[in-house]
Design an enzyme around this catalytic site. Structure first.
Site, PDB file in Angstrom:
ATOM      1  N   SER A 140      -1.876   9.081   0.464  1.00  0.00           N
ATOM      2  CA  SER A 140      -1.412   8.086  -0.908  1.00  0.00           C
ATOM      3  C   SER A 140      -2.328   7.887  -1.948  1.00  0.00           C
ATOM      4  CB  SER A 140      -0.953   6.972  -0.212  1.00  0.00           C
ATOM      5  OG  SER A 140      -0.633   6.002  -1.302  1.00  0.00           O
ATOM      6  N   TYR A 146      -2.415  -1.629   3.572  1.00  0.00           N
ATOM      7  CA  TYR A 146      -1.921  -0.286   3.503  1.00  0.00           C
ATOM      8  C   TYR A 146      -2.765   0.521   2.803  1.00  0.00           C
ATOM      9  CZ  TYR A 146       1.478   3.128   1.594  1.00  0.00           C
ATOM     10  OH  TYR A 146       1.896   4.253   1.619  1.00  0.00           O
TER      11      TYR A 146
END
Length: 255
Positions: free
Chosen positions: A146, A159
């Site tokens: 990501s 995250y």
């Protein structure tokens, strides 16, 4: 085939978390380039629906619904695919989750769940598949990282930690397994319209911020990740290893 370097005919790809969103888009993209697909997820009805759509397009598709956060289930599931369906030539570790809340209020059980889903699953499935690939002398593993492997935003520190771990685990997998003929790379998506991001997509305030923050000035569409996946899954990337490819509209390049 106009571009044989990108031809995936005769290859089989296991894509985790592929009943919807990015995983499904990547499964479709690899299928369109000739790969046989094994869809994975925990919701059998969603998997059946996704498989049906691929079959309607005349693609070779199978389903395996093992839990990627359970190492024993992963081993059984991967071994069953290898035995009953065929060898896994390409693995896309896509399964993931998100939970947003201020870090000081982040529940411990959510932290553990997020790490199991986003990091441990990459290790479990990657290791189980790699053991078969090593015995055959080759294979492609693509982990989904990501922009949060590189950046951070308020409310998603765990995250961010998990995706940073995926980026470095990708490097570690390359370091250990390249000598056996495996290529292990990662794709790091920016902000894409997916079910995981639906709350942000629906927020005009966030969308306005994103459009100003991203040089491309828009959300990404999941189909725009397919080219990167096909490249990393194909012979075109035969000497690309341990790399994280950011597909983010430029958000990691500018302030």
């Amino acid at each position: 085939m106009a571009f044989p370097l990108f031809d995936l005919t005769g290859r089989r790809a296991l894509v985790t978390g592929s009943s919807q969103g990015i995983g499904y888009a990547l499964a479709c993209g690899l299928a369109e380039h000739g790969a046989a697909i094994v869809l994975n997820g925990r919701d059998r009805s969603k998997l059946a629906s996704a498989a049906s759509s691929l079959k309607e397009a005349d693609h070779d598709v199978a389903v395996s619904d093992f839990d990627v956060t359970d190492p024993d289930a992963v081993k059984r599931g991967v071994d069953a695919i290898e035995r009953d369906i065929g060898p896994i030539d390409i693995l896309i570790n896509n399964a993931g989750m998100q939970f947003r809340t201020p870090l000081e209020d982040f529940p411990a059980e959510r932290w553990e769940q997020l790490l199991r889903t986003n990091v441990s699953s990459v290790f479990y499935v990657g290791q189980a598949v790699a053991r078969h690939m090593i015995a055959r002398g080759g294979g492609k593993i693509i982990n989904i990282a990501s922009v949060q492997s590189e950046l951070a935003r308020p409310g998603i520190a765990p995250y961010t930690a998990s995706k940073g771990a995926v980026r470095n685990l990708t490097r570690g997998m390359c370091t250990d397994w390249a000598k056996y003929g495996l290529q292990v790379n990662a794709i790091a998506p920016g902000y894409f319209k997916t079910p995981l991001n639906q709350a942000l997509v629906d927020s005009q305030e966030f969308t306005s911020w994103l459009e100003k923050r991203t040089p491309a000035a828009r959300w990404g569409e999941v189909e725009e990740l397919v080219g990167s996946a096909v490249f990393l899954a194909s012979r075109a990337s035969s000497f690309v290893n341990g790399h994280t490819l950011y597909v983010d509209g430029g958000i990691t390049t500018s302030l």
